[in-house]
Write an enzyme that holds these catalytic residues in place. Structure first.
Site, PDB file in Angstrom:
ATOM      1  N   ARG A  85      12.339 -80.989  74.133  1.00 18.07           N
ATOM      2  CA  ARG A  85      13.041 -79.719  74.410  1.00 18.07           C
ATOM      3  C   ARG A  85      12.542 -79.062  75.699  1.00 18.07           C
ATOM      4  O   ARG A  85      13.311 -78.436  76.430  1.00 18.07           O
ATOM      5  CB  ARG A  85      12.841 -78.751  73.243  1.00 18.07           C
ATOM      6  CG  ARG A  85      13.504 -79.218  71.956  1.00 18.07           C
ATOM      7  CD  ARG A  85      13.169 -78.253  70.837  1.00 18.07           C
ATOM      8  NE  ARG A  85      13.763 -78.663  69.564  1.00 18.07           N
ATOM      9  CZ  ARG A  85      13.144 -79.395  68.654  1.00 18.07           C
ATOM     10  NH1 ARG A  85      11.909 -79.830  68.860  1.00 18.07           N
ATOM     11  NH2 ARG A  85      13.743 -79.716  67.514  1.00 18.07           N
ATOM     12  N   ASP A 145      12.899 -75.246  61.643  1.00 19.67           N
ATOM     13  CA  ASP A 145      11.821 -76.164  61.234  1.00 19.67           C
ATOM     14  C   ASP A 145      11.311 -75.783  59.843  1.00 19.67           C
ATOM     15  O   ASP A 145      11.007 -76.648  59.013  1.00 19.67           O
ATOM     16  CB  ASP A 145      10.667 -76.082  62.243  1.00 19.67           C
ATOM     17  CG  ASP A 145      11.189 -76.128  63.655  1.00 19.67           C
ATOM     18  OD1 ASP A 145      11.076 -77.162  64.312  1.00 19.67           O
ATOM     19  OD2 ASP A 145      11.760 -75.110  64.093  1.00 19.67           O
ATOM     20  N   ARG A 148      13.778 -77.085  57.397  1.00 21.99           N
ATOM     21  CA  ARG A 148      13.624 -78.546  57.230  1.00 21.99           C
ATOM     22  C   ARG A 148      12.398 -78.851  56.382  1.00 21.99           C
ATOM     23  O   ARG A 148      12.435 -79.729  55.500  1.00 21.99           O
ATOM     24  CB  ARG A 148      13.467 -79.207  58.610  1.00 21.99           C
ATOM     25  CG  ARG A 148      14.754 -79.209  59.394  1.00 21.99           C
ATOM     26  CD  ARG A 148      14.570 -79.705  60.818  1.00 21.99           C
ATOM     27  NE  ARG A 148      15.874 -79.887  61.451  1.00 21.99           N
ATOM     28  CZ  ARG A 148      16.098 -79.821  62.752  1.00 21.99           C
ATOM     29  NH1 ARG A 148      15.107 -79.570  63.591  1.00 21.99           N
ATOM     30  NH2 ARG A 148      17.307 -80.018  63.231  1.00 21.99           N
ATOM     31  N   HIS A 172       8.864 -74.001  68.591  1.00 15.53           N
ATOM     32  CA  HIS A 172       9.947 -74.802  68.012  1.00 15.53           C
ATOM     33  C   HIS A 172       9.957 -76.075  68.855  1.00 15.53           C
ATOM     34  O   HIS A 172      10.630 -76.153  69.886  1.00 15.53           O
ATOM     35  CB  HIS A 172      11.276 -74.056  68.109  1.00 15.53           C
ATOM     36  CG  HIS A 172      12.475 -74.934  67.816  1.00 15.53           C
ATOM     37  ND1 HIS A 172      12.634 -75.625  66.653  1.00 15.53           N
ATOM     38  CD2 HIS A 172      13.564 -75.223  68.575  1.00 15.53           C
ATOM     39  CE1 HIS A 172      13.767 -76.302  66.701  1.00 15.53           C
ATOM     40  NE2 HIS A 172      14.355 -76.090  67.859  1.00 15.53           N
TER      41      HIS A 172
HETATM   42  N1  LIG Z   1      17.084 -73.302  68.535  1.00 14.26           N
HETATM   43  C1  LIG Z   1      17.426 -74.365  67.808  1.00 14.26           C
HETATM   44  O1  LIG Z   1      16.905 -74.570  66.705  1.00 14.26           O
HETATM   45  C2  LIG Z   1      18.457 -75.311  68.365  1.00 14.26           C
HETATM   46  C3  LIG Z   1      19.041 -76.296  67.558  1.00 14.26           C
HETATM   47  C4  LIG Z   1      20.017 -77.125  68.123  1.00 14.26           C
HETATM   48  C5  LIG Z   1      20.353 -76.992  69.464  1.00 14.26           C
HETATM   49  N2  LIG Z   1      19.737 -76.025  70.199  1.00 14.26           N
HETATM   50  C6  LIG Z   1      20.032 -75.819  71.631  1.00 14.26           C
HETATM   51  O2  LIG Z   1      21.218 -75.064  71.774  1.00 14.26           O
HETATM   52  C7  LIG Z   1      21.751 -75.310  73.086  1.00 14.26           C
HETATM   53  C8  LIG Z   1      23.241 -75.610  72.979  1.00 14.26           C
HETATM   54  O3  LIG Z   1      23.411 -76.857  72.324  1.00 14.26           O
HETATM   55  P1  LIG Z   1      24.886 -77.396  72.004  1.00 14.26           P
HETATM   56  O4  LIG Z   1      24.709 -78.657  71.242  1.00 14.26           O
HETATM   57  O5  LIG Z   1      25.731 -76.288  71.462  1.00 14.26           O
HETATM   58  O6  LIG Z   1      25.380 -77.733  73.496  1.00 14.26           O
HETATM   59  P2  LIG Z   1      26.888 -77.887  73.979  1.00 14.26           P
HETATM   60  O7  LIG Z   1      26.836 -78.679  75.244  1.00 14.26           O
HETATM   61  O8  LIG Z   1      27.756 -78.356  72.869  1.00 14.26           O
HETATM   62  O9  LIG Z   1      27.319 -76.378  74.316  1.00 14.26           O
HETATM   63  C9  LIG Z   1      26.798 -75.650  75.385  1.00 14.26           C
HETATM   64  C10 LIG Z   1      27.875 -74.674  75.840  1.00 14.26           C
HETATM   65  O10 LIG Z   1      27.306 -73.833  76.841  1.00 14.26           O
HETATM   66  C11 LIG Z   1      28.328 -73.596  77.812  1.00 14.26           C
HETATM   67  N3  LIG Z   1      27.705 -73.181  79.070  1.00 14.26           N
HETATM   68  C12 LIG Z   1      26.974 -73.945  79.929  1.00 14.26           C
HETATM   69  N4  LIG Z   1      26.591 -73.201  80.977  1.00 14.26           N
HETATM   70  C13 LIG Z   1      27.081 -71.943  80.769  1.00 14.26           C
HETATM   71  C14 LIG Z   1      27.021 -70.730  81.504  1.00 14.26           C
HETATM   72  N5  LIG Z   1      26.380 -70.666  82.674  1.00 14.26           N
HETATM   73  N6  LIG Z   1      27.627 -69.655  80.985  1.00 14.26           N
HETATM   74  C15 LIG Z   1      28.284 -69.712  79.808  1.00 14.26           C
HETATM   75  N7  LIG Z   1      28.388 -70.844  79.074  1.00 14.26           N
HETATM   76  C16 LIG Z   1      27.787 -71.933  79.544  1.00 14.26           C
HETATM   77  C17 LIG Z   1      29.066 -74.929  77.932  1.00 14.26           C
HETATM   78  O11 LIG Z   1      30.341 -74.780  78.507  1.00 14.26           O
HETATM   79  C18 LIG Z   1      29.100 -75.361  76.470  1.00 14.26           C
HETATM   80  O12 LIG Z   1      30.289 -74.914  75.816  1.00 14.26           O
HETATM   81  C19 LIG Z   1      20.912 -76.468  73.667  1.00 14.26           C
HETATM   82  O13 LIG Z   1      19.926 -75.942  74.534  1.00 14.26           O
HETATM   83  C20 LIG Z   1      20.261 -77.076  72.440  1.00 14.26           C
HETATM   84  O14 LIG Z   1      19.055 -77.736  72.733  1.00 14.26           O
HETATM   85  C21 LIG Z   1      18.818 -75.185  69.672  1.00 14.26           C
END
Ligand SMILES: NC(=O)c1ccc[n+]([C@@H]2O[C@H](COP(=O)([O-])OP(=O)(O)OC[C@H]3O[C@@H](n4cnc5c(N)ncnc54)[C@H](O)[C@@H]3O)[C@@H](O)[C@H]2O)c1
Length: 311
Positions: A85, A145, A148, A172
Protein backbone atom coordinates in the site's frame (compact mmCIF):
# COMPACT_ATOMS: atom_id res chain seq x y z
CA UNK A 1 -28.02 14.14 6.33
CA UNK A 2 -25.90 14.64 3.21
CA UNK A 3 -22.96 12.33 2.54
CA UNK A 4 -20.52 13.13 -0.28
CA UNK A 5 -18.33 10.50 -1.95
CA UNK A 6 -15.26 11.58 -3.92
CA UNK A 7 -13.98 8.74 -6.10
CA UNK A 8 -16.74 6.34 -7.07
CA UNK A 9 -14.69 3.35 -8.19
CA UNK A 10 -14.95 -0.06 -6.51
CA UNK A 11 -14.73 1.29 -2.96
CA UNK A 12 -16.67 4.56 -3.33
CA UNK A 13 -19.54 3.07 -5.32
CA UNK A 14 -19.86 0.03 -3.04
CA UNK A 15 -19.90 2.34 -0.02
CA UNK A 16 -22.65 4.46 -1.66
CA UNK A 17 -24.67 1.28 -2.26
CA UNK A 18 -24.22 0.10 1.34
CA UNK A 19 -25.19 3.54 2.62
CA UNK A 20 -28.31 3.60 0.44
CA UNK A 21 -29.37 0.17 1.73
CA UNK A 22 -28.81 1.33 5.31
CA UNK A 23 -31.16 4.32 4.96
CA UNK A 24 -28.92 6.51 7.16
CA UNK A 25 -28.41 9.30 4.61
CA UNK A 26 -31.11 11.37 2.90
CA UNK A 27 -28.73 12.72 0.22
CA UNK A 28 -25.72 11.07 -1.43
CA UNK A 29 -23.64 13.08 -3.91
CA UNK A 30 -21.11 11.28 -6.10
CA UNK A 31 -18.03 13.11 -7.42
CA UNK A 32 -15.37 11.64 -9.69
CA UNK A 33 -12.78 12.87 -12.19
CA UNK A 34 -14.57 10.50 -14.56
CA UNK A 35 -17.91 12.33 -14.68
CA UNK A 36 -19.58 9.64 -16.80
CA UNK A 37 -18.71 7.01 -14.17
CA UNK A 38 -20.30 9.15 -11.41
CA UNK A 39 -23.40 9.67 -13.58
CA UNK A 40 -23.70 5.96 -14.33
CA UNK A 41 -23.36 5.03 -10.66
CA UNK A 42 -25.97 7.66 -9.70
CA UNK A 43 -28.43 6.29 -12.28
CA UNK A 44 -27.93 2.70 -11.14
CA UNK A 45 -28.25 3.64 -7.46
CA UNK A 46 -31.38 5.73 -8.12
CA UNK A 47 -33.02 2.66 -9.63
CA UNK A 48 -32.46 0.97 -6.24
CA UNK A 49 -34.48 3.63 -4.37
CA UNK A 50 -37.92 2.02 -4.96
CA UNK A 51 -36.62 -1.10 -3.14
CA UNK A 52 -34.86 0.77 -0.35
CA UNK A 53 -35.25 4.28 1.14
CA UNK A 54 -36.24 7.70 -0.22
CA UNK A 55 -32.80 9.16 -0.94
CA UNK A 56 -31.62 11.88 -3.33
CA UNK A 57 -28.59 10.65 -5.27
CA UNK A 58 -26.80 12.60 -7.98
CA UNK A 59 -23.48 13.07 -9.79
CA UNK A 60 -22.23 16.41 -8.56
CA UNK A 61 -19.35 18.83 -8.29
CA UNK A 62 -17.17 19.85 -5.36
CA UNK A 63 -19.60 22.69 -4.57
CA UNK A 64 -22.11 19.95 -3.63
CA UNK A 65 -19.90 18.94 -0.69
CA UNK A 66 -21.43 22.00 1.04
CA UNK A 67 -23.41 20.85 4.03
CA UNK A 68 -22.22 17.22 3.86
CA UNK A 69 -21.88 15.79 7.37
CA UNK A 70 -19.36 13.27 6.07
CA UNK A 71 -17.28 13.33 2.87
CA UNK A 72 -15.72 9.98 2.01
CA UNK A 73 -12.50 10.23 -0.02
CA UNK A 74 -11.97 7.05 -2.05
CA UNK A 75 -10.34 8.55 -5.15
CA UNK A 76 -7.04 7.34 -6.49
CA UNK A 77 -4.87 4.42 -7.46
CA UNK A 78 -5.39 0.93 -6.15
CA UNK A 79 -2.67 -1.71 -5.46
CA UNK A 80 -1.66 -4.06 -8.28
CA UNK A 81 -1.15 -7.74 -7.38
CA UNK A 82 1.76 -7.99 -4.90
CA UNK A 83 2.06 -4.20 -4.52
CA UNK A 84 2.45 -2.79 -1.00
CA UNK A 85 0.00 0.00 0.00
CA UNK A 86 2.83 2.42 0.81
CA UNK A 87 3.95 2.20 -2.83
CA UNK A 88 0.83 4.19 -3.79
CA UNK A 89 1.84 7.22 -1.75
CA UNK A 90 3.26 9.54 -4.43
CA UNK A 91 0.42 8.97 -6.89
CA UNK A 92 -2.33 9.40 -4.33
CA UNK A 93 -0.71 12.31 -2.46
CA UNK A 94 -0.70 14.24 -5.77
CA UNK A 95 -4.46 13.62 -6.05
CA UNK A 96 -4.85 14.72 -2.41
CA UNK A 97 -3.17 18.06 -3.05
CA UNK A 98 -5.78 18.61 -5.78
CA UNK A 99 -8.98 17.37 -4.14
CA UNK A 100 -8.70 18.07 -0.38
CA UNK A 101 -8.82 21.89 -0.75
CA UNK A 102 -11.74 21.55 -3.20
CA UNK A 103 -13.75 19.51 -0.67
CA UNK A 104 -13.01 21.72 2.33
CA UNK A 105 -13.62 25.10 0.67
CA UNK A 106 -17.41 24.67 0.37
CA UNK A 107 -17.60 22.55 3.53
CA UNK A 108 -15.35 23.77 6.36
CA UNK A 109 -17.61 22.22 9.02
CA UNK A 110 -17.79 18.62 7.76
CA UNK A 111 -15.92 15.44 8.59
CA UNK A 112 -13.45 13.85 6.15
CA UNK A 113 -13.43 10.06 6.09
CA UNK A 114 -10.46 8.70 4.15
CA UNK A 115 -10.35 5.28 2.46
CA UNK A 116 -7.63 5.73 -0.17
CA UNK A 117 -4.29 4.00 0.53
CA UNK A 118 -1.90 4.34 2.15
CA UNK A 119 -4.77 5.37 4.40
CA UNK A 120 -2.82 6.44 7.51
CA UNK A 121 -0.41 8.61 5.53
CA UNK A 122 -3.27 10.16 3.52
CA UNK A 123 -5.25 10.82 6.72
CA UNK A 124 -2.26 12.76 8.03
CA UNK A 125 -1.92 14.56 4.66
CA UNK A 126 -5.66 15.40 4.63
CA UNK A 127 -5.34 16.88 8.13
CA UNK A 128 -2.41 19.04 7.04
CA UNK A 129 -3.88 20.07 3.67
CA UNK A 130 -7.39 20.78 4.98
CA UNK A 131 -6.56 22.83 8.06
CA UNK A 132 -9.47 21.05 9.82
CA UNK A 133 -9.29 20.13 13.50
CA UNK A 134 -7.80 16.64 13.83
CA UNK A 135 -11.00 15.25 15.35
CA UNK A 136 -12.73 15.80 11.97
CA UNK A 137 -10.20 13.91 9.86
CA UNK A 138 -10.63 10.15 10.12
CA UNK A 139 -9.09 7.27 8.20
CA UNK A 140 -10.84 3.90 7.90
CA UNK A 141 -7.53 2.54 9.20
CA UNK A 142 -7.69 -0.94 10.68
CA UNK A 143 -11.49 -1.13 10.88
CA UNK A 144 -11.13 -3.60 8.01
CA UNK A 145 -8.19 -5.54 9.49
CA UNK A 146 -10.00 -5.77 12.83
CA UNK A 147 -13.03 -7.16 11.01
CA UNK A 148 -10.90 -9.72 9.14
CA UNK A 149 -9.17 -10.69 12.41
CA UNK A 150 -12.46 -11.12 14.27
CA UNK A 151 -13.94 -13.17 11.45
CA UNK A 152 -10.96 -15.55 11.30
CA UNK A 153 -10.77 -15.89 15.10
CA UNK A 154 -14.50 -16.47 15.31
CA UNK A 155 -14.21 -19.31 12.80
CA UNK A 156 -11.37 -20.84 14.81
CA UNK A 157 -13.18 -20.61 18.17
CA UNK A 158 -16.66 -21.43 16.83
CA UNK A 159 -18.44 -18.26 17.99
CA UNK A 160 -20.35 -15.48 16.22
CA UNK A 161 -17.87 -12.93 14.80
CA UNK A 162 -19.80 -10.23 16.68
CA UNK A 163 -18.98 -11.98 19.98
CA UNK A 164 -15.27 -11.97 19.20
CA UNK A 165 -13.51 -8.97 20.77
CA UNK A 166 -10.08 -8.29 19.35
CA UNK A 167 -8.29 -5.35 17.72
CA UNK A 168 -5.66 -4.71 15.11
CA UNK A 169 -3.92 -1.38 15.76
CA UNK A 170 -1.19 0.68 14.09
CA UNK A 171 -0.77 0.88 10.31
CA UNK A 172 -3.42 -0.43 7.93
CA UNK A 173 -0.69 -2.43 6.21
CA UNK A 174 2.28 -4.69 6.64
CA UNK A 175 3.38 -3.35 10.07
CA UNK A 176 -0.04 -3.62 11.74
CA UNK A 177 -0.20 -5.00 15.30
CA UNK A 178 -2.55 -7.66 16.71
CA UNK A 179 -3.45 -6.94 20.33
CA UNK A 180 -3.38 -10.54 21.59
CA UNK A 181 -3.02 -9.50 25.23
CA UNK A 182 -6.56 -8.03 25.29
CA UNK A 183 -8.37 -10.34 22.81
CA UNK A 184 -11.34 -11.97 24.53
CA UNK A 185 -14.63 -13.82 24.28
CA UNK A 186 -17.18 -12.87 26.98
CA UNK A 187 -14.42 -11.08 28.87
CA UNK A 188 -12.25 -14.23 28.96
CA UNK A 189 -8.78 -13.79 27.46
CA UNK A 190 -8.12 -16.40 24.77
CA UNK A 191 -5.86 -18.76 26.82
CA UNK A 192 -8.46 -18.66 29.62
CA UNK A 193 -11.32 -19.26 27.17
CA UNK A 194 -9.49 -22.29 25.73
CA UNK A 195 -8.80 -23.70 29.19
CA UNK A 196 -12.47 -23.31 30.19
CA UNK A 197 -13.54 -25.08 26.97
CA UNK A 198 -11.03 -27.91 27.43
CA UNK A 199 -9.14 -26.74 24.32
CA UNK A 200 -5.41 -26.16 23.89
CA UNK A 201 -4.29 -22.57 23.22
CA UNK A 202 -1.95 -22.79 20.23
CA UNK A 203 0.22 -19.69 19.66
CA UNK A 204 1.33 -21.02 16.24
CA UNK A 205 -2.30 -21.25 15.10
CA UNK A 206 -2.89 -17.72 16.38
CA UNK A 207 0.12 -16.46 14.43
CA UNK A 208 -1.28 -18.06 11.25
CA UNK A 209 -4.59 -16.29 11.83
CA UNK A 210 -2.79 -12.97 12.17
CA UNK A 211 -0.79 -13.58 8.98
CA UNK A 212 -4.01 -14.37 7.09
CA UNK A 213 -5.50 -11.13 8.46
CA UNK A 214 -2.50 -8.99 7.54
CA UNK A 215 -2.11 -10.49 4.06
CA UNK A 216 -5.82 -10.81 3.17
CA UNK A 217 -5.78 -7.91 0.70
CA UNK A 218 -2.88 -9.49 -1.23
CA UNK A 219 -4.77 -12.80 -1.49
CA UNK A 220 -8.02 -11.09 -2.60
CA UNK A 221 -6.32 -8.78 -5.14
CA UNK A 222 -4.50 -11.81 -6.66
CA UNK A 223 -7.90 -13.40 -7.21
CA UNK A 224 -10.31 -10.57 -8.09
CA UNK A 225 -8.17 -7.46 -8.60
CA UNK A 226 -9.52 -5.31 -5.75
CA UNK A 227 -11.20 -5.44 -2.34
CA UNK A 228 -14.33 -3.43 -1.64
CA UNK A 229 -17.27 -5.10 0.14
CA UNK A 230 -15.77 -5.26 3.63
CA UNK A 231 -14.14 -1.83 3.48
CA UNK A 232 -17.41 -0.34 2.22
CA UNK A 233 -19.24 -1.93 5.18
CA UNK A 234 -16.57 -0.52 7.51
CA UNK A 235 -16.97 2.97 6.02
CA UNK A 236 -20.71 2.60 6.42
CA UNK A 237 -20.26 1.64 10.09
CA UNK A 238 -18.09 4.72 10.75
CA UNK A 239 -20.58 6.97 8.90
CA UNK A 240 -23.43 5.50 10.94
CA UNK A 241 -21.57 6.22 14.23
CA UNK A 242 -21.16 9.86 13.11
CA UNK A 243 -24.64 10.47 11.69
CA UNK A 244 -26.35 8.81 14.67
CA UNK A 245 -23.96 10.21 17.31
CA UNK A 246 -23.39 6.67 18.63
CA UNK A 247 -20.11 7.00 20.60
CA UNK A 248 -19.12 3.66 19.05
CA UNK A 249 -15.67 2.23 19.74
CA UNK A 250 -14.12 1.60 16.32
CA UNK A 251 -10.52 0.99 15.25
CA UNK A 252 -9.99 4.01 13.01
CA UNK A 253 -6.99 6.11 12.09
CA UNK A 254 -6.54 9.63 13.43
CA UNK A 255 -3.87 12.01 14.68
CA UNK A 256 -1.92 10.54 17.59
CA UNK A 257 -0.68 12.78 20.37
CA UNK A 258 1.44 11.35 23.18
CA UNK A 259 0.40 7.71 23.00
CA UNK A 260 3.16 5.65 24.59
CA UNK A 261 5.35 8.64 23.70
CA UNK A 262 4.25 8.61 20.03
CA UNK A 263 2.99 11.83 18.41
CA UNK A 264 2.51 13.60 15.07
CA UNK A 265 1.49 10.56 13.04
CA UNK A 266 -1.85 8.96 12.15
CA UNK A 267 -2.57 5.29 12.89
CA UNK A 268 -5.41 3.22 14.28
CA UNK A 269 -6.47 2.69 17.87
CA UNK A 270 -9.85 1.84 19.36
CA UNK A 271 -11.53 5.27 19.22
CA UNK A 272 -14.84 6.65 20.44
CA UNK A 273 -16.62 8.06 17.35
CA UNK A 274 -19.60 10.39 17.58
CA UNK A 275 -21.24 13.33 15.77
CA UNK A 276 -18.08 15.41 16.19
CA UNK A 277 -15.81 12.70 14.71
CA UNK A 278 -13.07 11.50 17.07
CA UNK A 279 -14.38 11.98 20.59
CA UNK A 280 -11.34 10.28 22.27
CA UNK A 281 -8.73 7.59 21.74
CA UNK A 282 -8.70 4.72 24.21
CA UNK A 283 -5.42 4.21 26.03
CA UNK A 284 -4.91 0.43 26.03
CA UNK A 285 -2.72 -1.40 28.53
CA UNK A 286 -0.52 -3.07 25.91
CA UNK A 287 2.16 -5.70 26.54
CA UNK A 288 5.82 -4.66 26.20
CA UNK A 289 6.03 -6.55 22.88
CA UNK A 290 2.89 -4.85 21.51
CA UNK A 291 4.26 -1.40 22.41
CA UNK A 292 7.48 -2.25 20.55
CA UNK A 293 5.51 -3.37 17.49
CA UNK A 294 3.41 -0.20 17.63
CA UNK A 295 6.55 1.96 17.78
CA UNK A 296 7.86 0.16 14.69
CA UNK A 297 4.54 0.70 12.86
CA UNK A 298 4.58 4.43 13.75
CA UNK A 299 8.16 4.72 12.47
CA UNK A 300 7.25 3.09 9.14
CA UNK A 301 4.44 5.63 8.72
CA UNK A 302 6.51 8.62 9.82
CA UNK A 303 9.22 7.72 7.31
CA UNK A 304 6.61 7.75 4.52
CA UNK A 305 4.99 10.98 5.78
CA UNK A 306 8.39 12.74 5.81
CA UNK A 307 8.82 11.98 2.09
CA UNK A 308 5.75 14.12 1.33
CA UNK A 309 7.21 17.37 2.78
CA UNK A 310 3.81 18.53 4.07
CA UNK A 311 5.02 21.07 6.62
N1 LIG B 1 -8.79 1.70 3.45
C1 LIG B 1 -9.05 0.45 3.06
O1 LIG B 1 -9.24 -0.44 3.90
C2 LIG B 1 -9.10 0.16 1.59
C3 LIG B 1 -9.61 -1.06 1.11
C4 LIG B 1 -9.66 -1.27 -0.27
C5 LIG B 1 -9.16 -0.30 -1.14
N2 LIG B 1 -8.67 0.86 -0.61
C6 LIG B 1 -8.12 1.93 -1.46
O2 LIG B 1 -9.18 2.72 -1.98
C7 LIG B 1 -8.69 3.39 -3.16
C8 LIG B 1 -9.71 3.22 -4.28
O3 LIG B 1 -9.73 1.86 -4.68
P1 LIG B 1 -10.77 1.37 -5.80
O4 LIG B 1 -10.60 -0.10 -5.91
O5 LIG B 1 -12.11 1.97 -5.56
O6 LIG B 1 -10.12 2.08 -7.09
P2 LIG B 1 -10.86 2.40 -8.47
O7 LIG B 1 -9.77 2.56 -9.48
O8 LIG B 1 -11.94 1.42 -8.72
O9 LIG B 1 -11.55 3.82 -8.19
C9 LIG B 1 -10.83 5.01 -8.03
C10 LIG B 1 -11.71 6.14 -8.53
O10 LIG B 1 -11.04 7.37 -8.24
C11 LIG B 1 -11.29 8.25 -9.33
N3 LIG B 1 -10.27 9.30 -9.35
C12 LIG B 1 -8.96 9.17 -9.67
N4 LIG B 1 -8.36 10.37 -9.58
C13 LIG B 1 -9.31 11.26 -9.19
C14 LIG B 1 -9.30 12.66 -8.93
N5 LIG B 1 -8.19 13.38 -9.06
N6 LIG B 1 -10.46 13.23 -8.54
C15 LIG B 1 -11.59 12.51 -8.42
N7 LIG B 1 -11.66 11.18 -8.67
C16 LIG B 1 -10.54 10.57 -9.04
C17 LIG B 1 -11.24 7.35 -10.57
O11 LIG B 1 -11.87 7.94 -11.68
C18 LIG B 1 -11.95 6.11 -10.05
O12 LIG B 1 -13.36 6.16 -10.31
C19 LIG B 1 -7.31 2.77 -3.46
O13 LIG B 1 -6.30 3.63 -2.96
C20 LIG B 1 -7.33 1.48 -2.67
O14 LIG B 1 -6.04 1.04 -2.31
C21 LIG B 1 -8.64 1.10 0.72
Amino acid sequence: MRVAVVGVGNVGATFAYALLLSGFASEIVLIDANRAKAEGEAMDLNHTVPFTHPTRIWAGDYADCAGATVTVLAAGANSKPGENRLALVERNAAIWREIVPKVVKPNPDGILLIATNPVDVLTYAAWKLSGLPACRVIGSGTILDTSRFRYLLSQHFGVDARSMHAYIIGEHGDSEVPVWSLANIAGMRLPEFCKAQGLGYEPKEMEKIFEQTRDAAYRIIERKGATYYAVAAGLMRITQAILRNQSSVLSISSLIEDYYGLSDVCFSLPTVVDRGGVERLLRLELSVEEVEQLRHSAEVLKTTIRKLSLN
